[in-house]
Structure formats: structure tokens, C-alpha cells
Motif scaffolding. Structure first.
Motif, mmCIF file in Angstrom:
data_model
loop_
_atom_site.group_PDB
_atom_site.id
_atom_site.type_symbol
_atom_site.label_atom_id
_atom_site.label_comp_id
_atom_site.label_asym_id
_atom_site.label_seq_id
_atom_site.Cartn_x
_atom_site.Cartn_y
_atom_site.Cartn_z
ATOM 1 N N LYS A 1 32.375 42.895 35.531
ATOM 2 C CA LYS A 1 32.573 44.340 35.489
ATOM 3 C C LYS A 1 33.716 44.745 36.417
ATOM 4 C CE LYS A 1 30.291 48.769 36.100
ATOM 5 N NZ LYS A 1 29.066 49.469 36.489
ATOM 6 N N GLY A 2 33.748 44.143 37.616
ATOM 7 C CA GLY A 2 34.812 44.450 38.573
ATOM 8 C C GLY A 2 36.189 44.133 38.016
ATOM 9 N N GLN B 1 39.195 46.665 37.352
ATOM 10 C CA GLN B 1 40.491 46.403 37.973
ATOM 11 C C GLN B 1 41.600 46.379 36.934
ATOM 12 O OE1 GLN B 1 40.479 42.852 40.347
ATOM 13 N NE2 GLN B 1 42.678 42.889 40.708
ATOM 14 N N LYS B 2 41.387 45.670 35.839
ATOM 15 C CA LYS B 2 42.414 45.550 34.801
ATOM 16 C C LYS B 2 42.683 46.877 34.089
ATOM 17 C CE LYS B 2 43.466 41.172 34.929
ATOM 18 N NZ LYS B 2 44.798 40.675 35.151
ATOM 19 N N SER B 3 41.670 47.761 34.058
ATOM 20 C CA SER B 3 41.859 49.052 33.395
ATOM 21 C C SER B 3 42.397 50.117 34.346
ATOM 22 C CB SER B 3 40.554 49.523 32.747
ATOM 23 O OG SER B 3 39.577 49.785 33.744
ATOM 24 N N GLY B 4 42.736 49.705 35.583
ATOM 25 C CA GLY B 4 43.354 50.635 36.510
ATOM 26 C C GLY B 4 42.391 51.358 37.435
ATOM 27 N N ASN B 5 41.116 51.070 37.321
ATOM 28 C CA ASN B 5 40.114 51.701 38.182
ATOM 29 C C ASN B 5 39.901 50.849 39.433
ATOM 30 O OD1 ASN B 5 39.569 53.830 36.335
ATOM 31 N ND2 ASN B 5 38.334 52.413 35.130
ATOM 32 N N GLU C 1 35.128 48.824 45.354
ATOM 33 C CA GLU C 1 33.771 49.124 45.822
ATOM 34 C C GLU C 1 32.783 48.070 45.325
ATOM 35 O OE1 GLU C 1 32.777 53.113 44.652
ATOM 36 O OE2 GLU C 1 34.391 53.978 45.862
ATOM 37 N N LEU C 2 32.919 47.698 44.068
ATOM 38 C CA LEU C 2 32.021 46.701 43.484
ATOM 39 C C LEU C 2 32.205 45.336 44.151
ATOM 40 C CD1 LEU C 2 29.868 46.183 41.332
ATOM 41 C CD2 LEU C 2 31.703 45.697 39.728
ATOM 42 N N TYR C 3 33.454 44.916 44.338
ATOM 43 C CA TYR C 3 33.717 43.631 44.985
ATOM 44 C C TYR C 3 33.168 43.615 46.413
ATOM 45 C CZ TYR C 3 37.144 42.722 41.244
ATOM 46 O OH TYR C 3 37.772 42.517 40.044
ATOM 47 N N ASN C 4 33.380 44.707 47.141
ATOM 48 C CA ASN C 4 32.870 44.774 48.520
ATOM 49 C C ASN C 4 31.349 44.749 48.557
ATOM 50 O OD1 ASN C 4 35.093 44.769 50.381
ATOM 51 N ND2 ASN C 4 35.690 46.737 49.531
ATOM 52 N N THR C 5 30.709 45.362 47.578
ATOM 53 C CA THR C 5 29.244 45.320 47.491
ATOM 54 C C THR C 5 28.771 43.892 47.265
ATOM 55 O OG1 THR C 5 29.154 47.590 46.639
ATOM 56 C CG2 THR C 5 27.232 46.189 46.234
ATOM 57 N N ALA D 1 35.615 37.327 44.098
ATOM 58 C CA ALA D 1 35.579 38.732 44.530
ATOM 59 C C ALA D 1 36.537 38.940 45.706
ATOM 60 C CB ALA D 1 34.160 39.142 44.900
ATOM 61 N N ALA D 2 36.519 38.016 46.657
ATOM 62 C CA ALA D 2 37.410 38.115 47.818
ATOM 63 C C ALA D 2 38.872 38.056 47.384
ATOM 64 C CB ALA D 2 37.102 37.001 48.812
ATOM 65 N N ASN D 3 39.201 37.148 46.483
ATOM 66 C CA ASN D 3 40.570 37.023 45.994
ATOM 67 C C ASN D 3 41.005 38.282 45.243
ATOM 68 O OD1 ASN D 3 42.987 35.383 45.649
ATOM 69 N ND2 ASN D 3 42.445 35.358 43.489
ATOM 70 N N ASN D 4 40.098 38.860 44.477
ATOM 71 C CA ASN D 4 40.434 40.080 43.748
ATOM 72 C C ASN D 4 40.670 41.249 44.701
ATOM 73 O OD1 ASN D 4 40.282 38.622 41.413
ATOM 74 N ND2 ASN D 4 38.347 39.479 40.731
ATOM 75 N N ILE D 5 39.933 41.281 45.803
ATOM 76 C CA ILE D 5 40.170 42.318 46.815
ATOM 77 C C ILE D 5 41.569 42.153 47.401
ATOM 78 C CG2 ILE D 5 39.517 43.100 49.138
ATOM 79 C CD1 ILE D 5 36.581 42.554 48.320
#
Length: 145
Positions: free
Chosen positions: A2-3, A7-11, A17-21, A36-40
Motif C-alpha cells: 500500500k505504501g 508513493q508511486k501515485s504521488g501521495n 506515515e505508513l512506512y514510519n508506522t 520501508a526504510a529504503n523507501n523513506i
């Protein structure tokens, strides 16, 4: 997943917030936490360097790396290299970019070009991209007219 979709849709704010959760609750296995860390780090780009450096430690432990796909390792290594560049750790940046090039990363020409552009050596940067002979779409888009 979902994250990544967010991310890919610009949100990016929602994705962040989702990755940090996920990281706070340690929900998921070590590979999920590393992604998740890499995406952040990707979302942060050249902002929040201290946070990105902390997140990078999660993604680069040997036990985690052993279970990641080669493309995931390549992405993490690339972002680690860029983070070194953004924090002006140029010796580390050069070392990591040479390692990526030696590993055959299709993104290595982008790193060299990044360094050359920083030094205002634009013609050399373009040549580095062209000489990279990469079929990677990102590299090809970088040298498109």
C-alpha cells in the motif's frame, strides 16, 4: 504494498506515515522493514539527512541483506551512495559508486554523472551516461534529448 502504491501515485506524505508506522511497530519481517526504510530514504531525497542515515542502518545489516533480492540490494546501495553525496561524504560516495560499478549496477553511470554535474563538468557527465551502455530505462531517460 500500500505504501509503495501511495508513493508511486504521488501521495508521499501518506506513504511516509505508513512506512514510519511499519518501522515503529516493527510490523513485518526484517526484509519488510528494510524496504520501508529504503523507501523513506527515497522520499526524503536530500532532506532529513539524519533520519535517512538512521533508516539506512536498518536496511544495510548483513542478516537483512542476505535475504533481499538483488534488485533490492542494488536500490539500497544506490540510495546509500546518494546519501553519502548529499551529506558531502565524497570519499565514501566515490568508494560506493566504484563498488556499484564493479557489481555491474546499471545505475552506476548516473552516480558518476551526478558527481561530474556537481563539479560543473556537464559534457563529461553526458559522456559518462552515454558510455555507460546501460539499457536501464532511468539511465536512458537521463540522456534523452
Amino acid at each position: 504494498m500500500k505504501g509503495l502504491c501511495l508513493q508511486k501515485s504521488g501521495n508521499t506524505k501518506e506513504a511516509l506515515e505508513l512506512y514510519n508506522t511499519v518501522l515503529k511497530e516493527k510490523s513485518g519481517d526484517n526484509q519488510t522493514l528494510a524496504v520501508a526504510a529504503n523507501n523513506i530514504i527515497c522520499i526524503n531525497k536530500d532532506q532529513n539527512m539524519f533520519d535517512s542515515k538512521k533508516k539506512l542502518k536498518i536496511a544495510t545489516t548483513d542478516t537483512v541483506r542476505a535475504k533481499l533480492a538483488a534488485s533490492q540490494i542494488n536500490s539500497i546501495d544506490f540510495n546509500s551512495c546518494l546519501l553519502s553525496f548529499y551529506t558531502n561524504q565524497l570519499d565514501q560516495f566515490k568508494k560506493k559508486s566504484v563498488q556499484l560499478q564493479g557489481a555491474g549496477s546499471p545505475l552506476a553511470p548516473l552516480l558518476l554523472a551526478t558527481s561530474l554535474v556537481r563539479d560543473k563538468r556537464f559534457d563529461e557527465a553526458l559522456k559518462a551516461l552515454q558510455d555507460g551502455n546501460s539499457q536501464d530505462e532511468v539511465v536512458q531517460l537521463s540522456i534523452a534529448d
